[in-house]
Design an enzyme around this catalytic site. Structure first.
Site, PDB file in Angstrom:
ATOM      1  N   ARG A 221       0.849  -1.186   0.000  1.00 34.65           N
ATOM      2  CA  ARG A 221       0.000   0.000   0.000  1.00 34.65           C
ATOM      3  C   ARG A 221       0.891   1.245   0.000  1.00 34.65           C
ATOM      4  O   ARG A 221       1.965   1.263   0.624  1.00 34.65           O
ATOM      5  CB  ARG A 221      -0.895   0.027   1.247  1.00 34.65           C
ATOM      6  N   HIS A 269      -0.810   0.099  -9.715  1.00 34.00           N
ATOM      7  CA  HIS A 269      -1.484  -0.847  -8.801  1.00 34.00           C
ATOM      8  C   HIS A 269      -1.971  -2.074  -9.589  1.00 34.00           C
ATOM      9  O   HIS A 269      -3.157  -2.392  -9.611  1.00 34.00           O
ATOM     10  CB  HIS A 269      -2.668  -0.159  -8.091  1.00 34.00           C
TER      11      HIS A 269
HETATM   12  P1  NDP Z   1      -1.534 -11.791   4.857  1.00 35.08           P
HETATM   13  O1  NDP Z   1      -2.494 -11.330   5.884  1.00 35.08           O
HETATM   14  O2  NDP Z   1      -1.617 -13.205   4.404  1.00 35.08           O
HETATM   15  O3  NDP Z   1      -0.044 -11.573   5.388  1.00 35.08           O
HETATM   16  C1  NDP Z   1       0.337 -10.470   6.117  1.00 35.08           C
HETATM   17  C2  NDP Z   1       1.754 -10.647   6.629  1.00 35.08           C
HETATM   18  O4  NDP Z   1       2.185  -9.419   7.214  1.00 35.08           O
HETATM   19  C3  NDP Z   1       1.857 -11.716   7.728  1.00 35.08           C
HETATM   20  O5  NDP Z   1       3.058 -12.429   7.612  1.00 35.08           O
HETATM   21  C4  NDP Z   1       1.867 -10.875   9.008  1.00 35.08           C
HETATM   22  O6  NDP Z   1       2.552 -11.457  10.103  1.00 35.08           O
HETATM   23  C5  NDP Z   1       2.647  -9.664   8.537  1.00 35.08           C
HETATM   24  N1  NDP Z   1       2.380  -8.505   9.407  1.00 35.08           N
HETATM   25  C6  NDP Z   1       1.209  -7.883   9.656  1.00 35.08           C
HETATM   26  N2  NDP Z   1       1.379  -6.894  10.552  1.00 35.08           N
HETATM   27  C7  NDP Z   1       2.686  -6.892  10.876  1.00 35.08           C
HETATM   28  C8  NDP Z   1       3.477  -6.130  11.771  1.00 35.08           C
HETATM   29  N3  NDP Z   1       2.952  -5.147  12.523  1.00 35.08           N
HETATM   30  N4  NDP Z   1       4.798  -6.427  11.875  1.00 35.08           N
HETATM   31  C9  NDP Z   1       5.339  -7.426  11.137  1.00 35.08           C
HETATM   32  N5  NDP Z   1       4.640  -8.203  10.269  1.00 35.08           N
HETATM   33  C10 NDP Z   1       3.332  -7.920  10.145  1.00 35.08           C
HETATM   34  O7  NDP Z   1      -1.678 -10.795   3.627  1.00 35.08           O
HETATM   35  P2  NDP Z   1      -1.421 -11.083   2.068  1.00 35.08           P
HETATM   36  O8  NDP Z   1      -0.072 -11.692   1.937  1.00 35.08           O
HETATM   37  O9  NDP Z   1      -2.552 -11.792   1.457  1.00 35.08           O
HETATM   38  O10 NDP Z   1      -1.443  -9.585   1.482  1.00 35.08           O
HETATM   39  C11 NDP Z   1      -0.544  -8.606   1.941  1.00 35.08           C
HETATM   40  C12 NDP Z   1      -0.928  -7.235   1.408  1.00 35.08           C
HETATM   41  O11 NDP Z   1      -0.609  -7.121   0.023  1.00 35.08           O
HETATM   42  C13 NDP Z   1      -2.407  -6.883   1.452  1.00 35.08           C
HETATM   43  O12 NDP Z   1      -2.822  -6.481   2.746  1.00 35.08           O
HETATM   44  C14 NDP Z   1      -2.522  -5.758   0.435  1.00 35.08           C
HETATM   45  O13 NDP Z   1      -2.339  -4.511   1.056  1.00 35.08           O
HETATM   46  C15 NDP Z   1      -1.351  -6.032  -0.512  1.00 35.08           C
HETATM   47  N6  NDP Z   1      -1.825  -6.384  -1.864  1.00 35.08           N
HETATM   48  C16 NDP Z   1      -1.453  -5.598  -2.926  1.00 35.08           C
HETATM   49  C17 NDP Z   1      -1.859  -5.917  -4.196  1.00 35.08           C
HETATM   50  C18 NDP Z   1      -1.423  -5.112  -5.378  1.00 35.08           C
HETATM   51  O14 NDP Z   1      -1.910  -5.323  -6.495  1.00 35.08           O
HETATM   52  N7  NDP Z   1      -0.475  -4.203  -5.237  1.00 35.08           N
HETATM   53  C19 NDP Z   1      -2.709  -7.083  -4.463  1.00 35.08           C
HETATM   54  C20 NDP Z   1      -3.013  -7.847  -3.288  1.00 35.08           C
HETATM   55  C21 NDP Z   1      -2.586  -7.488  -2.045  1.00 35.08           C
HETATM   56  P3  NDP Z   1       2.046 -12.839  10.775  1.00 35.08           P
HETATM   57  O15 NDP Z   1       2.435 -13.913   9.783  1.00 35.08           O
HETATM   58  O16 NDP Z   1       2.820 -12.921  12.027  1.00 35.08           O
HETATM   59  O17 NDP Z   1       0.559 -12.709  10.955  1.00 35.08           O
HETATM   60  C1  OXD Z   2      -5.760  -6.081  -2.928  1.00 34.79           C
HETATM   61  C2  OXD Z   2      -5.345  -5.148  -3.947  1.00 34.79           C
HETATM   62  O1  OXD Z   2      -5.651  -5.763  -1.751  1.00 34.79           O
HETATM   63  O2  OXD Z   2      -5.772  -5.293  -5.098  1.00 34.79           O
HETATM   64  O3  OXD Z   2      -6.206  -7.177  -3.273  1.00 34.79           O
HETATM   65  O4  OXD Z   2      -4.549  -4.247  -3.683  1.00 34.79           O
END
Ligand code: NDP
Ligand code: OXD
Length: 306
Positions: A221, A269
């Site tokens: 993001r 994006h």
């Molecule tokens: P997940 O919820 O599966 O994974 C999140 C990861 O971040 C986990 O490993 C979690 O730790 C870690 N995390 C969360 N908070 C913290 C923190 N405070 N400190 C350290 N680690 C942290 O999410 P996804 O992998 O499915 O997606 C990640 C992000 O990617 C989405 O939220 C979205 O914003 C972005 N995205 C962007 C897209 C694009 O087109 N650019 C498309 C899709 C998604 P833990 O394992 O310990 O819970």
């Molecule tokens: C998502 C994105 O969060 O598209 O899936 O960014």
């Protein structure tokens, strides 16, 4: 069962048609103000009016992985928020990050511009061992990216909130593990959810901890990044460059200095797109599992923010 479809920036008809075909027993309609109360909703950045008019919704199925925009809205505590987990996004993210990484490490932009100027010249090969890749966020997407990057034999490290393990990946966690994680990373990939804890995490202090010639790939993001700090570090030659797929304001405003910065590669994006058929199959599978009383993946912990 009644299902409301309310996704902004999307044409509703093909989604509604396919949802109806997959769940023929349900009444599925694109939401309009004043529509009857639904049981579940399929949403992406719905207007607040939708939530306010549908207080009895049991489940909000978000058609993206990130729920930051949804969680900023006023949602009754009774509503369960369910995000997409993978649904065809993880492999797209893996290919996007690998192309950005390889393009940087192999200096392909330079080769391309030299060829365009009629210059056939080689540079000393750079070694992947000198390009340790650090992935912030070892969730559904981060782990798939780690696997793909490791396949190309780059050293890989990951950072998460709670302790995680993955063969071949050096894992760090929590605020106490961040400094050690960053100081051994040259290419930093951000795949964190946007939460109060992660907003602004890509800043002068953290990016300044990367190995010399650090490179940023932000595919999570825009609000993870402090834009001015990145620009300053690039201009001071403390960072070699960045690939940015996400921005604080999207579309990126015309006057933003990112547009014209020579060390930046920008994409709109698009690193991992929501794929309609995979998304519908996942949501329908979850609705059916819920009806059978089975647990489902991707239920958001609203207190935690992801
Ligand atoms: P997940 O919820 O599966 O994974 C999140 C990861 O971040 C986990 O490993 C979690 O730790 C870690 N995390 C969360 N908070 C913290 C923190 N405070 N400190 C350290 N680690 C942290 O999410 P996804 O992998 O499915 O997606 C990640 C992000 O990617 C989405 O939220 C979205 O914003 C972005 N995205 C962007 C897209 C694009 O087109 N650019 C498309 C899709 C998604 P833990 O394992 O310990 O819970
Ligand atoms: C998502 C994105 O969060 O598209 O899936 O960014």
């Amino acid at each position: 069962m009644r299902i409301a479809f309310c996704c902004t920036h999307t044409t509703a008809e093909p989604w509604v048609e396919r949802l109806r075909a997959a769940l023929p027993e349900a009444q599925i309609e694109a939401w309009v103000p004043g529509a009857p109360q639904a049981d579940h909703a399929v949403v992406w950045t719905p207007p607040q009016q939708f939530i306010d008019e549908q207080p009895g919704l049991k489940t909000l199925f978000n058609t993206g992985a990130g729920v930051d925009a949804l969680l900023r809205m006023r949602l009754p505590p009774s509503m369960t928020v369910v995000r997409l987990d993978d649904a065809g996004m993880a492999v797209q993210m893996a290919e996007f990050v690998c192309q950005a990484l390889v393009r940087h490490m192999r200096e392909l932009d330079l080769s391309e511009s030299q060829m365009r100027q009629g210059q056939w010249s080689f540079r000393r090969p750079r070694l992947r061992v000198d390009f340790p890749v650090g992935i912030l966020g070892m969730g559904v997407l981060g782990r798939r990216v780690a696997q793909a990057v490791a396949h190309f034999e780059f050293p890989v490290r990951g950072w998460s909130r709670t302790p995680q393990t993955m063969p071949g990946v050096e894992c760090f966690h929590g605020p106490e593990g961040l400094d050690a994680f960053l100081s051994g990373t040259r290419v930093l990939v951000c795949l964190l959810p946007l939460t109060p804890q992660t907003e602004g995490i890509l800043n002068r202090k953290t990016l300044g901890r990367l190995l010399p010639g650090g490179y940023l790939i932000n595919v999570a993001r825009g609000a993870h990044l402090v834009d001015e700090d990145l620009l300053a570090l690039l201009d001071e030659d403390r960072l070699a460059g960045a690939t940015l797929d996400v921005f604080r304001k999207e579309p990126l405003p015309e006057a933003h200095p990112f547009w014209r910065h020579p060390k930046l590669t920008l994409t709109p994006h698009t690193s991992a797109r929501t794929l309609r058929d995979e998304t519908i199959a996942q949501i329908v599978g979850k609705i059916r599992a819920m009806e059978r009383g089975e647990p489902i993946a991707g239920v958001v912990d609203r207190g935690r923010g992801y």
